[in-house]
Every structure is written in C-alpha cells, then in structure tokens.
Scaffold this active site. Sequence first.
Site, mmCIF file in Angstrom:
data_model
loop_
_atom_site.group_PDB
_atom_site.id
_atom_site.type_symbol
_atom_site.label_atom_id
_atom_site.label_comp_id
_atom_site.label_asym_id
_atom_site.label_seq_id
_atom_site.Cartn_x
_atom_site.Cartn_y
_atom_site.Cartn_z
ATOM 1 C CB ALA A 18 54.493 34.886 47.598
ATOM 2 C CD GLU A 53 54.467 27.741 43.231
ATOM 3 O OE1 GLU A 53 53.578 27.443 42.433
ATOM 4 O OE2 GLU A 53 54.496 28.829 43.847
#
Length: 249
Positions: free
Chosen positions: A98, A146
């Site tokens: 992120a 992820e």
Amino acid sequence: MLRALTSALRLPRPWRPLRTRSCASHGATGDPEIQVRALTGRDQGITEILMNRPSARNALGNILVSELLEALAQLREDQQVRVLLFRSGVKGVFCAGADLKEREQMSEAEVGIFVQRLRGLMNEIAAFPAPTIAAMDGFALGGGLELALACDLRVAASSAVMGLIETTRGLLPGAGGTQRLPRCLGVALAKELIFTGRRLSGAQAQALGLVNHAVSQNEEGNAAYHRARELAQEILPQTILKLPGFCYT
C-alpha cells in the site's frame, strides 16, 4: 507449414493503456499506471496486466487500484482471456504494498474506505473467471504479497523478497492476507510469518509452498515472468472455467 511459421513469428500486440472513463484516474503525468496486453500466436489466450508505477515501486495507491479494478471489470467480460498474468514493468519490484505516503494524507474515514477498496480488489482477482498467475520478479511486500496470494498461482525469482510486513509498522494485513496465507501454508506457519513480519526469498517461499515455482533471476530481471508465461502456455490447451462462489485462494 508457411502459415504455422508465420503464426509463430507474429509479434505480440503492443502494450495498450487501459481505456479509462475519466482522465482523473491517471497520475499527475497523465500516464496510466497499468497497461494491458493480449498475446498472440502460440500465446493467444494469455493476457498480461503490467503494473508500471516506478516512482512509487508499484505501491497500491488510489489510481493504481482504480485502474486495476477497471481492467478486471473489462477483462472478465472478454471470452478470449484464458489465462491472466500479473507482472511488473519496474525492475526489481513486483509491488511494494500500500502507498503509505498517500495513506498519511488520508483521514481515518478515508483510510477505512481505501482498505475496503483494497479488499475488493483482491476479491475481484480471486474471483476472476480464468486462472491467474503472479510473476514476482522482485519485492512483493504487504499488499503486494496479498495481491499475489489472491492469484491462483505464483512464480517468483529466487532472489525475490516477500512478506506480510505490516506488523513491523504496528498494523495487521488488511486486504485478505490473514485469510489467504493460512489457506496456503496452514494456520500456525501463517501466524508466525504475520506476527514476526518475516521476509522470505523466492527460494524460501517455494520450500514452504507459498509459490509454485522459484527460478534464478536473469540479467533482464524478468525470469519469473518467463517461467509464469511458460506455465500459462501449459494451461492454455485445457478448458478451465472457475466456478462462481468457490474458494480458490
């Protein structure tokens, strides 16, 4: 014979930017952060999504997430897509996770919305109707891992580095890693990797079963991509339709 030779020598279609509905979904330079390419010839049926945000090491910011979601929405309606391959256009990195710089500028409510969008992205990848492969030729950390976990198959360069490192920043993985990693490795080992924030090389990840294949890196830095493409070629002759609602990752 001549027709077969001509088909074999046919070059892949050039990379094309995603057709966005609004220029607001582009970066400050106006350049798209992902590109989509449908391969041809013996690779016909393989489509590649190239993440190309070198200034932030392919970090998952609002624009990159939006473009990935739009690409998936378009590609899931394309019956020609038999295998979908995720790769990086930035040497040495798959996805750095992120975008924490963007996150620092968000309010608490905006952070919650963004995390929900990240989860939605990973769920869309996991539910994609054709087999998906992540080609990890470099760092795949946090949300980058992820994303790879949401794919059906993973190929890594032996020198790649991956891990759910959020706990080293006082956070927990928020985009599905806490569910998908245990499914892949088992609960106890997944907890150990998450709690410690440990980083694994591609070779270590293969030994644990986190990736399907680990290959030695080449000078171009795209060895995992080439192995992933070979794997996609093996899948092409099969007739595969993933069942809606079935948990594949």
